[in-house]
Each structure stands twice: as structure tokens, then as C-alpha cells.
Design a protein around this motif. Structure first.
Motif, short mmCIF file in Angstrom:
data_model
loop_
_atom_site.label_atom_id
_atom_site.label_comp_id
_atom_site.label_asym_id
_atom_site.label_seq_id
_atom_site.Cartn_x
_atom_site.Cartn_y
_atom_site.Cartn_z
N ARG A 14 0.79 -1.34 0.22
CA ARG A 14 -0.33 -0.42 -0.03
C ARG A 14 1.05 1.00 -0.11
O ARG A 14 0.62 2.53 -0.33
N ALA A 17 2.28 1.54 -3.30
CA ALA A 17 1.77 1.84 -4.52
C ALA A 17 1.36 3.67 -4.19
O ALA A 17 1.38 4.31 -5.31
N LEU A 18 2.14 4.12 -3.06
CA LEU A 18 1.72 5.61 -2.86
C LEU A 18 2.82 6.34 -3.10
O LEU A 18 3.19 6.80 -2.61
N ARG A 19 3.67 6.02 -3.57
CA ARG A 19 4.56 6.04 -4.42
C ARG A 19 5.93 5.90 -3.06
O ARG A 19 6.60 7.01 -3.32
N TRP A 61 6.13 -1.80 -9.75
CA TRP A 61 6.02 -0.11 -9.27
C TRP A 61 4.95 0.44 -9.88
O TRP A 61 4.10 0.88 -9.38
N ARG A 62 4.75 0.20 -11.58
CA ARG A 62 3.73 0.88 -12.06
C ARG A 62 2.49 0.53 -11.70
O ARG A 62 1.73 0.34 -11.31
N PRO A 65 -0.31 0.58 -7.63
CA PRO A 65 -1.51 1.71 -7.91
C PRO A 65 -2.67 0.33 -8.16
O PRO A 65 -3.60 0.45 -7.52
#
Length: 183
Positions: A14, A17-19, A61-62, A65
Motif C-alpha cells: 500500500r 502504491a502511494l509512491r 512499481w507501475r 497502484p
């Protein structure tokens, strides 16, 4: 407050996903070695394995999200890895380069004769694994080396548990036959 490395995969996913780069780094550190082992055993070439895993990590990484957590993060990462390995295998003919051996024990624990026998056995296992059909080799590696459950492998490979069980049985039988002289 717990450190990032103490957090469960779901929380790290999570955050990544929020970088959150640090959370993604922990994911890479935690799961990268297993993904590398699997990829290398399938691709049999270090530079292809490194390129493959770089592509896997970019895809992860991509894709984080959109990761819903229906499967474990490890399972999802292995699914990405298997897809990328297939892409690499389609691009080139199988390598004839020798495969590094799995480590059975720490160096120095055996006498020289035992070390030579272990090296010969691992070499025979490497040859036998290379002769397996890709689906059987993949299933064997995921279950026997990476310790994934039949259900996880079925999820990763988009098949049934019975199909995984059958592939694993055929792989084990084939390896047993090929390594008969080592009994």
C-alpha cells in the motif's frame, strides 16, 4: 514505531502504491533474491536474469497502484516474473552456458571427496532440470526451491491445483529417472 523492514507485505504494498520509494526498496530486498533464483534457473544466464528482474521491478512499481491484494504480494511478484521470463525465453534460443549450482552446504563442511560428489550431483541436477519442459521446470522450482504452495503456484500460473500437482509429479518422476545413478 516499527521499522519499514518489520512491516507486513500488505502494508508495504500500500505504501509503495502511494509512491513510497523506501517501502518499495524493502519489497525488493525481501522478495528479490527468490525472484532472482527462479529467473536464473529458468533463463540460465546472469545478464538476462538481471535484465528480466529489472523489467519485473519496473512492472511492479507501475502496477502496485492497481494491486488489490487478492493474492499475496509474493505470489503477484512471481506472476510478474513468470510472465517476464516467458518474454525473455521467446526472444532467444535456450542458453547452452553452464548453470551455477545451488548451494547445498557452507564451504568447508565436507571433505574434498564429498565436495566433489556434491558438485557432480548438482551438475547432474542442473542438466536434468534443463531437460524438463519449461512448465514442469517452473512448477518444480516454485514448489521445491521457493517453497510456494500448490495453490499459490496454480494462481501464479493461471491453472488448477490438480494441474500443478500433475506437473510436479511428472517433473519429480523425470528427475528421479534422470538421477537414478545417484541413489
Amino acid at each position: 514505531m516499527p521499522s519499514l523492514s518489520d512491516l507486513p507485505d500488505a502494508v508495504l504494498a500500500r505504501r509503495a502504491a502511494l509512491r513510497d520509494h523506501a517501502a518499495f526498496g524493502v519489497i525488493v530486498d525481501r522478495h528479490g533474491p527468490a525472484l532472482y533464483r527462479y529467473s536464473y534457473r529458468m533463463l540460465q544466464h546472469h545478464s538476462d536474469t538481471q535484465d528480466c528482474l529489472q523489467d519485473v521491478m519496473v512492472a511492479a512499481w507501475r502496477g502496485l497502484p492497481a494491486f488489490r491484494g487478492d493474492a499475496a504480494l509474493r505470489t503477484w511478484l512471481f506472476a510478474l516474473t513468470i510472465n517476464q521470463v516467458r518474454t525473455f525465453l521467446r526472444r532467444r534460443p535456450p542458453s547452452t552456458l553452464p548453470v551455477d549450482s545451488l548451494q547445498i552446504a557452507a564451504p568447508g563442511r565436507f571433505d574434498p571427496e564429498q565436495q566433489a560428489l556434491a558438485a557432480d550431483l548438482l551438475s547432474a541436477l542442473d542438466r536434468a532440470l534443463r531437460e524438463l519442459p519449461l512448465s514442469q521446470r517452473s512448477t518444480w522450482l516454485l514448489v521445491e526451491i521457493e517453497g510456494l504452495s500448490y495453490a499459490d503456484v496454480a494462481d501464479i500460473r493461471h491453472t488448477t491445483i490438480d494441474a500443478v500437482r500433475g506437473q510436479l509429479h511428472r517433473a519429480r518422476h523425470s528427475l528421479e529417472t534422470k538421477l537414478e545413478g545417484w541413489r
